[in-house]
Design a protein around this motif. Structure first.
Motif, PDB file in Angstrom:
ATOM      1  N   CYS A  56       0.833  -1.212   0.000  1.00  0.00           N
ATOM      2  CA  CYS A  56       0.000   0.000   0.000  1.00  0.00           C
ATOM      3  C   CYS A  56       0.862   1.254   0.000  1.00  0.00           C
ATOM      4  CB  CYS A  56      -0.884   0.022   1.247  1.00  0.00           C
ATOM      5  SG  CYS A  56      -2.232  -1.152   1.154  1.00  0.00           S
ATOM      6  N   LYS A  57       0.312   2.303  -0.602  1.00  0.00           N
ATOM      7  CA  LYS A  57       0.964   3.600  -0.505  1.00  0.00           C
ATOM      8  C   LYS A  57       0.969   4.026   0.964  1.00  0.00           C
ATOM      9  CE  LYS A  57      -0.221   4.830  -5.158  1.00  0.00           C
ATOM     10  NZ  LYS A  57      -1.095   5.519  -6.086  1.00  0.00           N
ATOM     11  N   ARG A  58       1.997   4.700   1.361  1.00  0.00           N
ATOM     12  CA  ARG A  58       2.190   5.195   2.744  1.00  0.00           C
ATOM     13  C   ARG A  58       2.239   4.080   3.790  1.00  0.00           C
ATOM     14  NH1 ARG A  58       1.500  10.827   3.734  1.00  0.00           N
ATOM     15  NH2 ARG A  58      -0.092  10.640   5.297  1.00  0.00           N
ATOM     16  N   ALA A  59       2.642   2.874   3.315  1.00  0.00           N
ATOM     17  CA  ALA A  59       2.855   1.783   4.278  1.00  0.00           C
ATOM     18  C   ALA A  59       4.279   1.878   4.804  1.00  0.00           C
ATOM     19  CB  ALA A  59       2.657   0.443   3.585  1.00  0.00           C
ATOM     20  N   TYR A  60       4.494   1.370   5.998  1.00  0.00           N
ATOM     21  CA  TYR A  60       5.870   1.201   6.488  1.00  0.00           C
ATOM     22  C   TYR A  60       6.035  -0.242   6.934  1.00  0.00           C
ATOM     23  CZ  TYR A  60      10.260   1.618   8.923  1.00  0.00           C
ATOM     24  OH  TYR A  60      11.570   1.437   9.313  1.00  0.00           O
ATOM     25  N   HIS A  61       7.006  -0.938   6.317  1.00  0.00           N
ATOM     26  CA  HIS A  61       7.233  -2.332   6.683  1.00  0.00           C
ATOM     27  C   HIS A  61       8.651  -2.572   7.196  1.00  0.00           C
ATOM     28  CE1 HIS A  61       3.313  -3.566   5.200  1.00  0.00           C
ATOM     29  NE2 HIS A  61       3.547  -2.933   4.064  1.00  0.00           N
ATOM     30  N   GLY A  62       9.462  -1.522   7.302  1.00  0.00           N
ATOM     31  CA  GLY A  62      10.790  -1.726   7.857  1.00  0.00           C
ATOM     32  C   GLY A  62      11.872  -1.079   7.022  1.00  0.00           C
ATOM     33  N   SER A  63      13.104  -1.171   7.489  1.00  0.00           N
ATOM     34  CA  SER A  63      14.215  -0.406   6.933  1.00  0.00           C
ATOM     35  C   SER A  63      15.239  -1.253   6.192  1.00  0.00           C
ATOM     36  CB  SER A  63      14.916   0.327   8.084  1.00  0.00           C
ATOM     37  OG  SER A  63      14.974   1.699   7.819  1.00  0.00           O
ATOM     38  N   SER A  64      15.118  -2.567   6.221  1.00  0.00           N
ATOM     39  CA  SER A  64      16.035  -3.414   5.451  1.00  0.00           C
ATOM     40  C   SER A  64      15.667  -3.276   3.969  1.00  0.00           C
ATOM     41  CB  SER A  64      15.919  -4.864   5.911  1.00  0.00           C
ATOM     42  OG  SER A  64      14.563  -5.247   5.870  1.00  0.00           O
ATOM     43  N   THR A  65      16.550  -3.708   3.069  1.00  0.00           N
ATOM     44  CA  THR A  65      16.311  -3.365   1.660  1.00  0.00           C
ATOM     45  C   THR A  65      15.051  -4.026   1.092  1.00  0.00           C
ATOM     46  OG1 THR A  65      18.058  -4.927   1.153  1.00  0.00           O
ATOM     47  CG2 THR A  65      18.597  -2.630   0.915  1.00  0.00           C
ATOM     48  N   GLY A  66      14.757  -5.259   1.501  1.00  0.00           N
ATOM     49  CA  GLY A  66      13.523  -5.894   1.020  1.00  0.00           C
ATOM     50  C   GLY A  66      12.305  -5.124   1.512  1.00  0.00           C
ATOM     51  N   ALA A  67      12.296  -4.825   2.805  1.00  0.00           N
ATOM     52  CA  ALA A  67      11.158  -4.094   3.393  1.00  0.00           C
ATOM     53  C   ALA A  67      11.047  -2.691   2.797  1.00  0.00           C
ATOM     54  CB  ALA A  67      11.318  -4.030   4.910  1.00  0.00           C
ATOM     55  N   LEU A  68      12.189  -2.075   2.548  1.00  0.00           N
ATOM     56  CA  LEU A  68      12.192  -0.719   1.959  1.00  0.00           C
ATOM     57  C   LEU A  68      11.615  -0.735   0.539  1.00  0.00           C
ATOM     58  CD1 LEU A  68      13.190   2.054   2.955  1.00  0.00           C
ATOM     59  CD2 LEU A  68      15.368   1.600   1.826  1.00  0.00           C
ATOM     60  N   SER A  69      11.742  -1.874  -0.128  1.00  0.00           N
ATOM     61  CA  SER A  69      11.181  -1.998  -1.477  1.00  0.00           C
ATOM     62  C   SER A  69       9.662  -1.895  -1.456  1.00  0.00           C
ATOM     63  CB  SER A  69      11.557  -3.343  -2.108  1.00  0.00           C
ATOM     64  OG  SER A  69      12.927  -3.560  -1.998  1.00  0.00           O
ATOM     65  N   LEU A  70       9.060  -2.121  -0.284  1.00  0.00           N
ATOM     66  CA  LEU A  70       7.603  -2.064  -0.155  1.00  0.00           C
ATOM     67  C   LEU A  70       7.129  -0.664   0.234  1.00  0.00           C
ATOM     68  CD1 LEU A  70       7.095  -5.415   1.796  1.00  0.00           C
ATOM     69  CD2 LEU A  70       6.929  -5.049  -0.671  1.00  0.00           C
ATOM     70  N   MET A  71       8.058   0.291   0.166  1.00  0.00           N
ATOM     71  CA  MET A  71       7.733   1.674   0.539  1.00  0.00           C
ATOM     72  C   MET A  71       7.621   2.513  -0.726  1.00  0.00           C
ATOM     73  SD  MET A  71      10.104   4.093   2.845  1.00  0.00           S
ATOM     74  CE  MET A  71       9.847   3.594   4.512  1.00  0.00           C
ATOM     75  N   ASP A  72       6.500   3.194  -0.910  1.00  0.00           N
ATOM     76  CA  ASP A  72       6.326   3.920  -2.178  1.00  0.00           C
ATOM     77  C   ASP A  72       6.918   5.327  -2.144  1.00  0.00           C
ATOM     78  OD1 ASP A  72       4.174   4.924  -0.460  1.00  0.00           O
ATOM     79  OD2 ASP A  72       3.472   5.928  -2.270  1.00  0.00           O
ATOM     80  N   ASP A  73       7.164   5.871  -0.946  1.00  0.00           N
ATOM     81  CA  ASP A  73       7.593   7.269  -0.846  1.00  0.00           C
ATOM     82  C   ASP A  73       9.042   7.431  -1.315  1.00  0.00           C
ATOM     83  OD1 ASP A  73       8.394   9.790  -0.066  1.00  0.00           O
ATOM     84  OD2 ASP A  73       7.170   9.778   1.751  1.00  0.00           O
ATOM     85  N   PRO A  74       9.258   8.073  -2.466  1.00  0.00           N
ATOM     86  CA  PRO A  74      10.623   8.158  -3.003  1.00  0.00           C
ATOM     87  C   PRO A  74      11.572   8.932  -2.101  1.00  0.00           C
ATOM     88  CG  PRO A  74       9.079   9.476  -4.316  1.00  0.00           C
ATOM     89  CD  PRO A  74       8.267   8.767  -3.280  1.00  0.00           C
ATOM     90  N   TYR A  75      11.021   9.819  -1.261  1.00  0.00           N
ATOM     91  CA  TYR A  75      11.884  10.587  -0.357  1.00  0.00           C
ATOM     92  C   TYR A  75      12.719   9.623   0.499  1.00  0.00           C
ATOM     93  CZ  TYR A  75      13.357  13.498   3.535  1.00  0.00           C
ATOM     94  OH  TYR A  75      14.118  14.128   4.496  1.00  0.00           O
ATOM     95  N   VAL A 129       0.699  -9.876  -1.150  1.00  0.00           N
ATOM     96  CA  VAL A 129       0.329  -8.486  -0.912  1.00  0.00           C
ATOM     97  C   VAL A 129       0.519  -8.219   0.584  1.00  0.00           C
ATOM     98  CG1 VAL A 129      -2.129  -9.141  -0.810  1.00  0.00           C
ATOM     99  CG2 VAL A 129      -1.509  -6.747  -1.072  1.00  0.00           C
ATOM    100  N   PHE A 130       1.169  -7.099   0.873  1.00  0.00           N
ATOM    101  CA  PHE A 130       1.472  -6.721   2.263  1.00  0.00           C
ATOM    102  C   PHE A 130       0.569  -5.564   2.683  1.00  0.00           C
ATOM    103  CE2 PHE A 130       5.500  -8.840   3.453  1.00  0.00           C
ATOM    104  CZ  PHE A 130       5.755  -9.492   2.254  1.00  0.00           C
ATOM    105  N   VAL A 131      -0.151  -5.740   3.790  1.00  0.00           N
ATOM    106  CA  VAL A 131      -1.063  -4.688   4.266  1.00  0.00           C
ATOM    107  C   VAL A 131      -0.992  -4.621   5.797  1.00  0.00           C
ATOM    108  CG1 VAL A 131      -3.494  -3.963   4.420  1.00  0.00           C
ATOM    109  CG2 VAL A 131      -2.637  -4.933   2.290  1.00  0.00           C
ATOM    110  N   GLU A 132      -1.022  -3.392   6.309  1.00  0.00           N
ATOM    111  CA  GLU A 132      -1.145  -3.197   7.768  1.00  0.00           C
ATOM    112  C   GLU A 132      -2.638  -3.018   8.088  1.00  0.00           C
ATOM    113  OE1 GLU A 132       1.853   0.101   9.035  1.00  0.00           O
ATOM    114  OE2 GLU A 132       1.595   0.181   6.879  1.00  0.00           O
ATOM    115  N   PRO A 133      -3.204  -3.784   9.010  1.00  0.00           N
ATOM    116  CA  PRO A 133      -4.618  -3.579   9.367  1.00  0.00           C
ATOM    117  C   PRO A 133      -4.878  -2.190   9.953  1.00  0.00           C
ATOM    118  CG  PRO A 133      -3.823  -5.651  10.228  1.00  0.00           C
ATOM    119  CD  PRO A 133      -2.628  -4.936   9.698  1.00  0.00           C
ATOM    120  N   VAL A 134      -3.867  -1.604  10.592  1.00  0.00           N
ATOM    121  CA  VAL A 134      -3.929  -0.185  10.948  1.00  0.00           C
ATOM    122  C   VAL A 134      -2.639   0.425  10.407  1.00  0.00           C
ATOM    123  CG1 VAL A 134      -4.073   1.534  12.794  1.00  0.00           C
ATOM    124  CG2 VAL A 134      -5.187  -0.695  13.085  1.00  0.00           C
TER     125      VAL A 134
END
Ligand code: PMP
Length: 399
Positions: free
Chosen positions: A132-151, A184-189
């Motif tokens: 999902c957009k604006r999801a946070y799943h972590g800071s390792s490179t795999g998890a970071l790949s799931l982050m849409d925010d280019p910043y 698909v990765f989703v945070e319930p909140v």
């Protein structure tokens, strides 16, 4: 006077922002931190969403001591039988649907995400991922790949390819999940987007779409699990179950511990062709598991989870007395609107001066974070809301 510790901090520790908060605790008990002058601070963030049982719970400390006296470390993954691990796994499985009966313990949330990505690739043979957009799943490179925010992500490329992003809570976007999608990765909140709960109908539609396409549904309950929303797991408000569940943070009872959880069938891909499909030196460390087990038993025994909805209601009504509306979130995962990042920064500093520790969110910088120990009591909630209310009044007077 600048303390020597602050000098050492600035000189030797890697900093993550240009303006560190520089809070310097020396001890903690219950929901409170104390500094070197004995000043007390109410912990409204539990660093972050970790200390569910408060700080220094005697039951957790006793369990840690007991395990330290037995043994602290050995080979932790999938080969030796470690009693605290087996008992903890049985306990966690007991909180979940029957299908989520196989647990791989790791060190952190990010590592749980990495495990789930590997599991999904190998089990499905597919290479696509959706997050999902604006999801946070972590800071390792795999998890970071799931982050849409280019910043946050563009400076660290190349990351994993084949990741598509969908709008959170938007059913029309579920078509981005296809027969090519492994998981698909989703945070319930959604956490770092400012504590935004998924709609029940959205999670049901998501589950259906995963069933239609054969894609694995991974729910990231790293922050929302362990009772924070008023049920042991946030997805249990919505009558659905994931194929893989991720947990960490409060799981360890204050020590580092995470896990990815799935069915025996899915998890079996890690033990075959090749064997040792996921390895960790410390994940599921016996001392962390002992702390976790003690904490999980407290959560189920002490009635803290059952009291979360009334504590949420008290936060909302007390904040309303100060004219603060539009609070987002569920349970003890609440976001208080501030009107923008500059306001949030000033408010965090004002709250700290008045003895309250809060913070903003990674993406939603115009909100303050409320994620205290689940043990927070009525007087502490009133104190927190009074400090936030007074700080906002001071801020408004400056305008
Ligand atoms: N997922 C979520 C929802 C999180 O909130 C976090 C941590 N903020 C992570 C994953 C990553 O966990 P960790 O920091 O333990 O790697």
């Amino acid at each position: 006077m600048v303390s020597w510790q602050r000098t050492l901090f600035k000189k030797y520790l890697a900093q993550t922002s240009g303006e560190p908060m520089m809070f310097e605790p020396v001890r903690a008990a219950g929901c409170w931190f104390y500094d070197a002058d004995g000043k007390k601070y109410l912990d409204l963030i539990s660093g972050i969403s970790v200390s569910a049982a408060g700080h220094g719970h005697p039951g957790i400390k006793a369990a840690i001591r007991d395990q330290i006296d037995r043994y602290m470390h050995t080979m932790v993954y999938g080969e030796f039988v470690l009693s605290r691990q087996t008992e903890l796994a049985e306990f966690i499985a007991g909180t979940l649907d029957d299908s989520l009966n196989n647990i791989y313990f790791v060190n952190s949330g990010s590592e749980a995400v990495e495990g789930a990505i590997k599991l999904a690739y190998k089990y499905t043979g597919r290479k696509g991922l959706v997050a999902c957009k604006r999801a946070y799943h972590g800071s390792s490179t795999g998890a970071l790949s799931l982050m849409d925010d280019p910043y946050y992500s563009s400076g660290y490329k190349p990351l994993l390819g084949g990741v598509d992003f969908m709008e959170f809570n938007k059913e029309a976007d579920l078509k981005k999940i296809t027969h090519e999608t492994a998981a698909v990765f989703v945070e319930p909140v959604q956490g770092e987007a400012g504590y935004l709960p998924a709609e029940k109908s959205y999670l049901k539609a998501l589950r259906n779409r995963c069933n239609e396409t054969g894609c694995l549904l991974v729910l990231d309950e790293i922050q929302s699990g362990m009772g924070r929303t008023g049920k042991f797991w946030a997805h249990q408000h919505c009558d659905i179950s994931p194929d893989i569940l991720l947990t960490a943070k409060a799981l360890g009872g204050g020590l580092p511990l995470g896990a990815f959880i799935s069915s025996k069938k899915i998890m079996s891909v890690l033990s075959d062709n090749p064997i040792l499909g996921h390895i960790t030196t410390f994940g599921g460390n016996p001392v962390s598991c002992a702390a976790s087990l003690a904490c999980m038993e407290l959560l189920s025994r002490e009635g803290w989870i059952e009291k979360v909805p009334e504590k949420e209601a008290l936060f909302r009504s007390e904040l309303l007395k100060w004219g603060i509306e539009g609070v987002s979130g569920k349970g003890l995962m609440l976001g208080v609107p501030t009107g923008g990042f500059e306001h949030s920064k000033t408010l965090v500093q004002k709250c700290l001066q008045k003895g309250l520790i809060t913070d903003w969110f990674l993406y939603e910088t115009g909100k303050l974070r409320i994620s205290p120990p689940l043990t927070i009591d009525v007087e502490e909630i009133r104190f927190a809301c009074k400090v936030i209310g007074q700080s906002m009044e001071e801020l408004n007077a400056l305008k």
